[in-house]
Design an enzyme around this catalytic site. Sequence first.
Site, PDB file in Angstrom:
ATOM      1  N   ASP A 139      -1.043  34.132  -3.277  1.00 13.96           N
ATOM      2  CA  ASP A 139      -0.673  35.488  -2.902  1.00 13.96           C
ATOM      3  C   ASP A 139       0.561  35.460  -1.995  1.00 13.96           C
ATOM      4  O   ASP A 139       1.066  34.379  -1.651  1.00 13.96           O
ATOM      5  CB  ASP A 139      -1.869  36.114  -2.164  1.00 13.96           C
ATOM      6  CG  ASP A 139      -2.109  37.550  -2.592  1.00 13.96           C
ATOM      7  OD1 ASP A 139      -1.155  38.185  -3.066  1.00 13.96           O
ATOM      8  OD2 ASP A 139      -3.239  38.048  -2.408  1.00 13.96           O
ATOM      9  N   ASP A 148      -1.641  45.850  -7.302  1.00 16.12           N
ATOM     10  CA  ASP A 148      -3.042  45.660  -7.694  1.00 16.12           C
ATOM     11  C   ASP A 148      -3.549  46.766  -8.617  1.00 16.12           C
ATOM     12  O   ASP A 148      -3.271  47.950  -8.412  1.00 16.12           O
ATOM     13  CB  ASP A 148      -3.938  45.615  -6.454  1.00 16.12           C
ATOM     14  CG  ASP A 148      -3.687  44.370  -5.620  1.00 16.12           C
ATOM     15  OD1 ASP A 148      -2.759  43.604  -5.957  1.00 16.12           O
ATOM     16  OD2 ASP A 148      -4.404  44.174  -4.632  1.00 16.12           O
TER      17      ASP A 148
END
Length: 543
Positions: A138, A194
Site C-alpha cells: 500500500d 478503493d
Amino acid sequence: NCPLMGWSSWNTFGVDISEDIILDVARAMATNGLKAAGYRYVNIDDGFFAGHDADGRLRFHPLRFPNGMKRTVDGIHALGLKAGIYSDAGADTCGSMWAGSGTGGKDAAGVGSGLYGHDAADCRLYFNDLGFDFIKIDYCGGKKLSLDERARYSEIARAIRATGRTDVRLNICRWAYPGTWVSEVADSWRTTADIRANWKSVRTLIGENLYLSAYASPGHYNDMDMLEVGQRTGEIRSIFGNHGDTGLSEDEEVTHFGMWCMLSSPLLIGCDTRTIPAFTMDLITNPHLLAMNQNRGLGVQGYVAQRAGDAYVLVKDADTRFGKARYVALYNAGETNRVFDVQSASLDLGGKVRVFDLVAKSDGGAFEDRLSVEVKPHASRFFRFEADRRLERTVYEAETAFLTDYQELKDPVKAGTAHPASCADASGGVAVRGLGGRPSNDLIWKEVRIEKPGLRTLEFVCASEEDRQMVVEVDGREVARPVVRANGAFTPCAAVTLALTQGVHVVRLSNPTGRMPDIDLMRVCTPLTTPWGEKVTSENAWR
Ligand code: GLA
C-alpha cells in the site's frame, strides 16, 4: 502468467482479523468449490501487525494473532492454498490513518508496521521464515513520507528478489495507474481508489479501466480492486456497511464480475467465503467467465470496439492471439434499456459468427454482420464468438495504443504526459492528447497485424490547434513526417502508403521536440491506387 485468483480479508473484515477468521475462511474455500474453481490465494490485508520493536523486528498483533503468523500460513498451505500478506511502502499503513478502518477509529497497530527502513528484514521474515507467497504493498505511509513511487517500489522489488524467492507475486497499491515502469516491478497494480459495494463505485472503476488495455501483458495486470460480489442489496455483511456499501443487485453483480473478467483483473473475492449467496457462488465459479479472465495466460485485456453513449462493446481474443474466437462484452452503464447493434466487422470477425452466452452457459445461435441485443440498465451480457474468419483490423483507436509516458499519479496536463481524454467529436468519444515534446512521450500500436502481404494505406485522424508535426515509424523505420495543419475537428490529416509483410507490425507516432496533434485513430486499408499512380492489382500490390 494468469491474473491472480483468491480472497482478501479487507472488504469484509477490515482490520478485525484473526488466525481463526483467516483459517476458517480458507477452510471454506478449500471445500465449497472455490479452490476447485481456481481461487488459490488467501490474502491477509491490513491489521495483523503491531509495529517494529527496538531491534527492528516486526511484531504481530497480540490480540488478533497471539500465536504469530506461522500457524496461519502453515494452515493455509496445508489446505493446498497460497498465503498472501500486506504492507506499506512507507512506515505507517492506511488503516492507521483512516478513521473508517475496522470497527472503530484509526488502527494504532498500523503505525510503524510498514516496510520503510525494514525492507530486507521484513522480506526475509515474510517470504523465507513464514513462507508467504504474495504481498500487496500500500502507499498511505509512502505518501506521508513523500516517497517517489518508482524508486521506492523498485527498491522493495529488489529486497523481495534478494530473498531468493522467485515465485512471490507483488501487487502495488497506489490507487492510480503508476506509469509504464510498473510492469517491470510488479505482477499487478491497483488503478483506482478503493471499491465500495454499490453500483456507482463499480461503474466508476470500470470506467477508469476501459482504456488501459495497452498496459496489460502476460503476468502483468491492471488490478481493479477486490471484488464486492456477495454484498447484496439489503444483506450487507461487511464492516463497511455504514460507508456507502448499499450492496449490489444480481444484474450489477454480473456486470461487476464479468467486467473484471473481460478486463483481465486479478479476482480477489472480498465477501465472507463461509456465507456466499448461491447466485454469487454460481457466478464466481462459472468456468466460462473464469476462462475469459484467465485466458490461458494470454495476457490481453479487453478494449472498447464500439460505443454509443453509455453502451459499450468490448472485445478480446479467446485462447489464442488473432484467432477466430473472441470474448465479447455488452456493457450498459446507463439508466435505461439499450439495444446494442453489434457489428462483427468492428470485432474483426467475418462470415458466420456462432454465439455462446457465458453467463447462461448456453448456445445463442449464429449471426452474420449484425446482432441486435437488448440489455437492461446496469446489466451486461458476455459472449464467446466463434467466426468463420478472422478479419484484418482496419480501425486502431488511439486509446488502445501504448503511451510510453502514460501515468495517473500526476495531473497529465501539468506533467505534460499523453493521456486519453473525452472528445465529443472523436470516434468512441475518446482521443489521445498531450503527445510529443520528448522522445518517450509517444504513441505506439504494438500489434498491427497484416493478414495478406501487400500495399496498405495508414491514415491518421487527428486534430490540432496549430500546425504540428509528427514522425510516423513502422517497425522502427521512419516512413513519413507529416505536418498537420491547424484544424478545428478530428479529420483525416495524414496518410502513408507502403508495402507490409504478413504478420505483426509496430506503428509509432512521436515528436521528440515539438508538440504533436491529438490523435483519434489510425485506419489501415488497402489502397485503390499505388503511390506511383497505378490502379492496385494483385500484380503490383506487392513490390
Ligand atoms: C487502502 C487500500 C485498501 C486496503 C486498505 C487497508 O485503502 O487501498 O485496499 O488495503 O488500505 O487499510
